[in-house]
Design a protein around this motif. Sequence first.
Motif, PDB file in Angstrom:
ATOM      1  N   HIS A 144       7.024  60.375  -9.739  1.00 38.32           N
ATOM      2  CA  HIS A 144       6.384  60.670 -11.016  1.00 38.32           C
ATOM      3  C   HIS A 144       5.327  61.761 -10.877  1.00 38.32           C
ATOM      4  N   ARG A 145       4.941  62.287 -12.052  1.00 41.87           N
ATOM      5  CA  ARG A 145       3.850  63.249 -12.157  1.00 41.87           C
ATOM      6  C   ARG A 145       2.751  62.571 -12.950  1.00 41.87           C
ATOM      7  N   ASN A 146       1.525  62.616 -12.422  1.00 41.43           N
ATOM      8  CA  ASN A 146       0.422  61.978 -13.147  1.00 41.43           C
ATOM      9  C   ASN A 146      -0.194  62.959 -14.140  1.00 41.43           C
ATOM     10  N   VAL A 147      -1.163  62.506 -14.905  1.00 49.27           N
ATOM     11  CA  VAL A 147      -1.762  63.342 -15.939  1.00 49.27           C
ATOM     12  C   VAL A 147      -2.580  64.496 -15.363  1.00 49.27           C
ATOM     13  N   ASP A 148      -2.900  64.449 -14.063  1.00 47.73           N
ATOM     14  CA  ASP A 148      -3.599  65.551 -13.399  1.00 47.73           C
ATOM     15  C   ASP A 148      -2.622  66.577 -12.836  1.00 47.73           C
ATOM     16  N   GLY A 149      -1.309  66.364 -13.011  1.00 46.88           N
ATOM     17  CA  GLY A 149      -0.302  67.304 -12.548  1.00 46.88           C
ATOM     18  C   GLY A 149       0.160  67.077 -11.117  1.00 46.88           C
ATOM     19  N   GLU A 150      -0.297  66.010 -10.475  1.00 44.05           N
ATOM     20  CA  GLU A 150       0.116  65.714  -9.099  1.00 44.05           C
ATOM     21  C   GLU A 150       1.404  64.905  -9.103  1.00 44.05           C
ATOM     22  N   THR A 151       2.294  65.199  -8.149  1.00 39.72           N
ATOM     23  CA  THR A 151       3.526  64.433  -8.021  1.00 39.72           C
ATOM     24  C   THR A 151       3.406  63.444  -6.866  1.00 39.72           C
ATOM     25  N   SER A 152       4.077  62.304  -7.008  1.00 43.85           N
ATOM     26  CA  SER A 152       4.066  61.260  -5.993  1.00 43.85           C
ATOM     27  C   SER A 152       5.423  60.583  -5.965  1.00 43.85           C
ATOM     28  N   SER A 153       5.760  59.973  -4.814  1.00 45.29           N
ATOM     29  CA  SER A 153       7.025  59.262  -4.698  1.00 45.29           C
ATOM     30  C   SER A 153       6.838  58.036  -3.812  1.00 45.29           C
ATOM     31  N   GLY A 154       7.774  57.092  -3.961  1.00 47.99           N
ATOM     32  CA  GLY A 154       7.702  55.884  -3.159  1.00 47.99           C
ATOM     33  C   GLY A 154       8.937  55.030  -3.307  1.00 47.99           C
ATOM     34  N   ARG A 155       8.843  53.827  -2.772  1.00 44.80           N
ATOM     35  CA  ARG A 155       9.947  52.869  -2.811  1.00 44.80           C
ATOM     36  C   ARG A 155       9.426  51.526  -3.288  1.00 44.80           C
ATOM     37  N   CYS A 156      10.343  50.704  -3.802  1.00 48.98           N
ATOM     38  CA  CYS A 156       9.940  49.419  -4.349  1.00 48.98           C
ATOM     39  C   CYS A 156      11.055  48.391  -4.162  1.00 48.98           C
ATOM     40  N   ASP A 157      10.663  47.189  -3.769  1.00 48.46           N
ATOM     41  CA  ASP A 157      11.558  46.033  -3.729  1.00 48.46           C
ATOM     42  C   ASP A 157      11.043  45.044  -4.756  1.00 48.46           C
ATOM     43  N   THR A 158      11.927  44.572  -5.608  1.00 45.30           N
ATOM     44  CA  THR A 158      11.521  43.794  -6.776  1.00 45.30           C
ATOM     45  C   THR A 158      12.388  42.562  -6.933  1.00 45.30           C
ATOM     46  N   GLU A 159      11.748  41.463  -7.309  1.00 46.90           N
ATOM     47  CA  GLU A 159      12.467  40.241  -7.662  1.00 46.90           C
ATOM     48  C   GLU A 159      12.350  40.036  -9.170  1.00 46.90           C
ATOM     49  N   LEU A 160      13.474  39.790  -9.793  1.00 42.18           N
ATOM     50  CA  LEU A 160      13.550  39.553 -11.229  1.00 42.18           C
ATOM     51  C   LEU A 160      13.386  38.064 -11.496  1.00 42.18           C
ATOM     52  N   ASP A 161      12.575  37.737 -12.501  1.00 41.17           N
ATOM     53  CA  ASP A 161      12.278  36.339 -12.833  1.00 41.17           C
ATOM     54  C   ASP A 161      12.142  36.234 -14.347  1.00 41.17           C
ATOM     55  N   ARG A 162      11.857  35.052 -14.824  1.00 38.83           N
ATOM     56  CA  ARG A 162      11.601  34.822 -16.248  1.00 38.83           C
ATOM     57  C   ARG A 162      10.320  34.009 -16.354  1.00 38.83           C
ATOM     58  N   ASP A 163       9.450  34.367 -17.317  1.00 34.25           N
ATOM     59  CA  ASP A 163       8.203  33.613 -17.481  1.00 34.25           C
ATOM     60  C   ASP A 163       8.393  32.447 -18.449  1.00 34.25           C
ATOM     61  N   GLN A 164       7.314  31.694 -18.684  1.00 38.99           N
ATOM     62  CA  GLN A 164       7.390  30.499 -19.541  1.00 38.99           C
ATOM     63  C   GLN A 164       7.714  30.831 -20.986  1.00 38.99           C
ATOM     64  N   LEU A 165       7.483  32.093 -21.401  1.00 38.09           N
ATOM     65  CA  LEU A 165       7.796  32.511 -22.765  1.00 38.09           C
ATOM     66  C   LEU A 165       9.215  33.044 -22.894  1.00 38.09           C
ATOM     67  N   GLY A 166       9.949  33.083 -21.768  1.00 38.47           N
ATOM     68  CA  GLY A 166      11.322  33.555 -21.788  1.00 38.47           C
ATOM     69  C   GLY A 166      11.476  35.043 -21.521  1.00 38.47           C
ATOM     70  N   ARG A 167      10.359  35.756 -21.305  1.00 34.48           N
ATOM     71  CA  ARG A 167      10.427  37.186 -21.031  1.00 34.48           C
ATOM     72  C   ARG A 167      10.855  37.430 -19.588  1.00 34.48           C
ATOM     73  N   LEU A 168      11.585  38.509 -19.359  1.00 31.69           N
ATOM     74  CA  LEU A 168      11.911  38.903 -17.996  1.00 31.69           C
ATOM     75  C   LEU A 168      10.665  39.476 -17.337  1.00 31.69           C
ATOM     76  N   VAL A 169      10.506  39.206 -16.039  1.00 30.53           N
ATOM     77  CA  VAL A 169       9.340  39.646 -15.276  1.00 30.53           C
ATOM     78  C   VAL A 169       9.832  40.268 -13.975  1.00 30.53           C
ATOM     79  N   LEU A 170       9.239  41.397 -13.595  1.00 29.28           N
ATOM     80  CA  LEU A 170       9.564  42.079 -12.347  1.00 29.28           C
ATOM     81  C   LEU A 170       8.386  41.907 -11.393  1.00 29.28           C
ATOM     82  N   HIS A 171       8.609  41.224 -10.265  1.00 26.42           N
ATOM     83  CA  HIS A 171       7.580  41.054  -9.228  1.00 26.42           C
ATOM     84  C   HIS A 171       7.862  42.102  -8.158  1.00 26.42           C
ATOM     85  N   GLU A 172       6.977  43.084  -8.046  1.00 23.83           N
ATOM     86  CA  GLU A 172       7.238  44.254  -7.224  1.00 23.83           C
ATOM     87  C   GLU A 172       6.371  44.314  -5.971  1.00 23.83           C
TER      88      GLU A 172
END
Length: 123
Positions: A66-94
């Motif tokens: 991504h590019r931030n509002v200051d114009g700098e670019t950054s990159s990375g990696r992410c491992d995520t577990e998908l879940d559901r909360d008590q309200l039924g919404r999907l949640v991403l734990h990253e």
Amino acid sequence: MTLPSLDGRRFAADVDVVGGEVGPATVFTYHQDGADLWATYEGGDVARGFLVGTRTGDHLAFRYVHRNVDGETSSGRCDTELDRDQLGRLVLHEAWSWESRPGHGTSTLVELTAPDPADQHRP
């Protein structure tokens, strides 16, 4: 149990992410075609971002840039577990880490849902 497709679903962080540039004002729009996963995101400190990866059951693995509002670019990696909360919404734990600079951390993204029209008529 495998949770539903992320295609067309929108998410935002529940709090500002320590060490990251994502916060509640950053909105992610996900797309999914089988195991292929991608998203765009923007808002808050992020001017424009993209991620691409895969989904295996309820596990997501992706790289982001991504590019931030200051114009700098950054990159990375992410491992995520998908879940559901008590309200039924999907949640991403990253668990994420920068590849373009030092740092790593965790974050939680919660599905943004449209308000229930019936709630507009409740006191």
